[in-house]
Design a protein around this motif. Structure first.
Motif, PDB file in Angstrom:
ATOM      1  N   TYR A   1     -11.225  -2.723  -3.313  1.00  0.00           N
ATOM      2  CA  TYR A   1     -10.566  -2.833  -2.013  1.00  0.00           C
ATOM      3  C   TYR A   1     -11.532  -2.386  -0.926  1.00  0.00           C
ATOM      4  O   TYR A   1     -12.487  -1.643  -1.171  1.00  0.00           O
ATOM      5  CB  TYR A   1      -9.289  -1.977  -1.960  1.00  0.00           C
TER       6      TYR A   1
ATOM      7  N   SER B   1      -6.747   5.842  -5.973  1.00  0.00           N
ATOM      8  CA  SER B   1      -6.352   4.464  -5.664  1.00  0.00           C
ATOM      9  C   SER B   1      -5.642   3.749  -6.806  1.00  0.00           C
ATOM     10  O   SER B   1      -4.905   2.786  -6.576  1.00  0.00           O
ATOM     11  CB  SER B   1      -7.581   3.654  -5.242  1.00  0.00           C
TER      12      SER B   1
ATOM     13  N   CYS C   1       0.837  -1.212   0.000  1.00  0.00           N
ATOM     14  CA  CYS C   1       0.000   0.000   0.000  1.00  0.00           C
ATOM     15  C   CYS C   1       0.867   1.256   0.000  1.00  0.00           C
ATOM     16  O   CYS C   1       1.582   1.524   0.971  1.00  0.00           O
ATOM     17  CB  CYS C   1      -0.920   0.009   1.218  1.00  0.00           C
ATOM     18  N   ASN C   2       0.789   1.994  -1.064  1.00  0.00           N
ATOM     19  CA  ASN C   2       1.521   3.265  -1.165  1.00  0.00           C
ATOM     20  C   ASN C   2       0.593   4.389  -0.720  1.00  0.00           C
ATOM     21  O   ASN C   2       0.012   5.109  -1.528  1.00  0.00           O
ATOM     22  CB  ASN C   2       1.988   3.475  -2.606  1.00  0.00           C
ATOM     23  N   ILE C   3       0.427   4.500   0.602  1.00  0.00           N
ATOM     24  CA  ILE C   3      -0.516   5.472   1.144  1.00  0.00           C
ATOM     25  C   ILE C   3       0.118   6.238   2.302  1.00  0.00           C
ATOM     26  O   ILE C   3       1.080   5.769   2.918  1.00  0.00           O
ATOM     27  CB  ILE C   3      -1.817   4.791   1.638  1.00  0.00           C
TER      28      ILE C   3
ATOM     29  N   PHE D   1      -6.041  -3.705   4.622  1.00  0.00           N
ATOM     30  CA  PHE D   1      -6.634  -3.592   3.281  1.00  0.00           C
ATOM     31  C   PHE D   1      -6.876  -4.994   2.745  1.00  0.00           C
ATOM     32  O   PHE D   1      -5.979  -5.836   2.742  1.00  0.00           O
ATOM     33  CB  PHE D   1      -5.699  -2.837   2.330  1.00  0.00           C
TER      34      PHE D   1
ATOM     35  N   LYS E   1      -1.899   2.527  -6.558  1.00  0.00           N
ATOM     36  CA  LYS E   1      -1.438   2.635  -5.186  1.00  0.00           C
ATOM     37  C   LYS E   1      -1.270   1.279  -4.497  1.00  0.00           C
ATOM     38  O   LYS E   1      -0.731   1.218  -3.396  1.00  0.00           O
ATOM     39  CB  LYS E   1      -2.422   3.487  -4.369  1.00  0.00           C
ATOM     40  N   PHE E   2      -1.734   0.197  -5.126  1.00  0.00           N
ATOM     41  CA  PHE E   2      -1.649  -1.125  -4.530  1.00  0.00           C
ATOM     42  C   PHE E   2      -0.819  -2.044  -5.421  1.00  0.00           C
ATOM     43  O   PHE E   2      -1.023  -2.081  -6.632  1.00  0.00           O
ATOM     44  CB  PHE E   2      -3.050  -1.722  -4.340  1.00  0.00           C
TER      45      PHE E   2
ATOM     46  N   ILE F   1     -11.397  -1.348   3.500  1.00  0.00           N
ATOM     47  CA  ILE F   1     -10.481  -0.985   4.578  1.00  0.00           C
ATOM     48  C   ILE F   1     -11.034  -1.453   5.918  1.00  0.00           C
ATOM     49  O   ILE F   1     -12.209  -1.238   6.222  1.00  0.00           O
ATOM     50  CB  ILE F   1     -10.248   0.541   4.609  1.00  0.00           C
TER      51      ILE F   1
END
Length: 263
Positions: free
Chosen positions: A164, A151, A127-129, A237, A154-155, A166
């Motif tokens: 996805y 999004s 996860c690039n968050i 996630f 980002k995954f 959460i």
């Protein structure tokens, strides 16, 4: 040590062998019994270290229990890593006597922040968050925010991700102290009294359009986090490759999760 596979489940011991279930992988493990060394009872240092080691296992067991709602997002053996974190926190107790030192995660919780509960799929690699987690003054409610979140891209997963959802889990994590009456390390509050709450979003499509994601969560109205506890916030996630007739097709290994805050 060997792992058992097959239709039968075995519990207990026979001869010099014992069978137990691995709490992390849920596999049956066959291992040899350790012989007790009678000299250890006369070695004060070993007795002291063994007593403190029991505190580490009490603390890690609580963490694993209060995150049961994320069981499908965990993968691999986590206990050893949690024991290392617990030992770091225990060694920060500079006032306690060796052999009776506390695990005060209410004071020293920073080693826990960022801990991923999935060895196969590290949270940061998947996860690039950069979420924001805020907490109220009385620590009774928290808010997870991903503002203007796009999004798409980002995954990172081995399968195509189209949806996805959460998981946002909060729970009280108590300190561990030596109880003189019971002559054992115990949590300052019983497990059944600990505050816990889980929120799961609806399935969200992966998209190139920005979206504001705000997830509020709060303990029950009659419960406020107490002294000698830290409020642990875990985010997970879960991914799906497709949704047909309201049925999501979950990807292999489901997803990932990590502790993103302690307050």
């Amino acid at each position: 040590m060997a792992r058992i596979s097959g239709p039968f489940k075995i519990n207990g011991s026979f001869g010099n062998l014992r069978v137990y279930e691995d709490g992390d992988t849920h596999e049956q493990v066959l291992s040899t019994k350790r012989r007790r060394n009678s000299k250890n009872h006369h070695n004060e240092k070993l007795v002291t270290l063994n007593r403190e080691f029991k505190a580490l296992n009490v603390w890690t067991k609580i963490i694993r229990r209060i995150t049961l709602d994320l069981e499908y997002l965990k993968k691999g053996r986590l206990n050893g890593k949690l024991v290392c974190i617990a030992k770091k926190i225990q060694e920060m107790d500079k006032l306690g006597e060796l052999g009776f030192r506390k695990i005060e995660s209410s004071r020293f919780n920073f080693p826990l922040v960022g801990f991923c509960m999935n060895n196969a799929h590290p949270f940061g690699a998947v996860c690039n968050i950069e979420p924001e987690i805020s907490i109220s003054e009385d620590r009774s409610s928290l808010t997870f925010k991903l503002m203007n979140f796009v999004s798409l891209g980002k995954f990172k997963w081995s399968e195509r991700i189209m949806y996805y959802r959460i998981y946002f889990v909060i729970s009280e994590l108590p300190d561990i102290e030596y109880n003189e009456i019971d002559k054992a390390y115990l949590p300052v509050y019983l497990y059944g009294t600990l505050g816990r709450k889980t929120v799961v979003t609806e399935w969200i499509p992966v998209s190139n359009d920005p979206r504001d994601i705000v997830i509020p969560i709060a303990f029950d109205a009659n419960h406020l986090p107490r002294e000698k506890t830290t409020v642990m916030a875990v985010v997970g996630f879960e991914f799906a490759s497709e949704i047909q007739f309201d049925t999501p097709y979950i990807v292999k290994d489901h997803g990932t999760c990590a502790i993103l805050g302690c307050f």
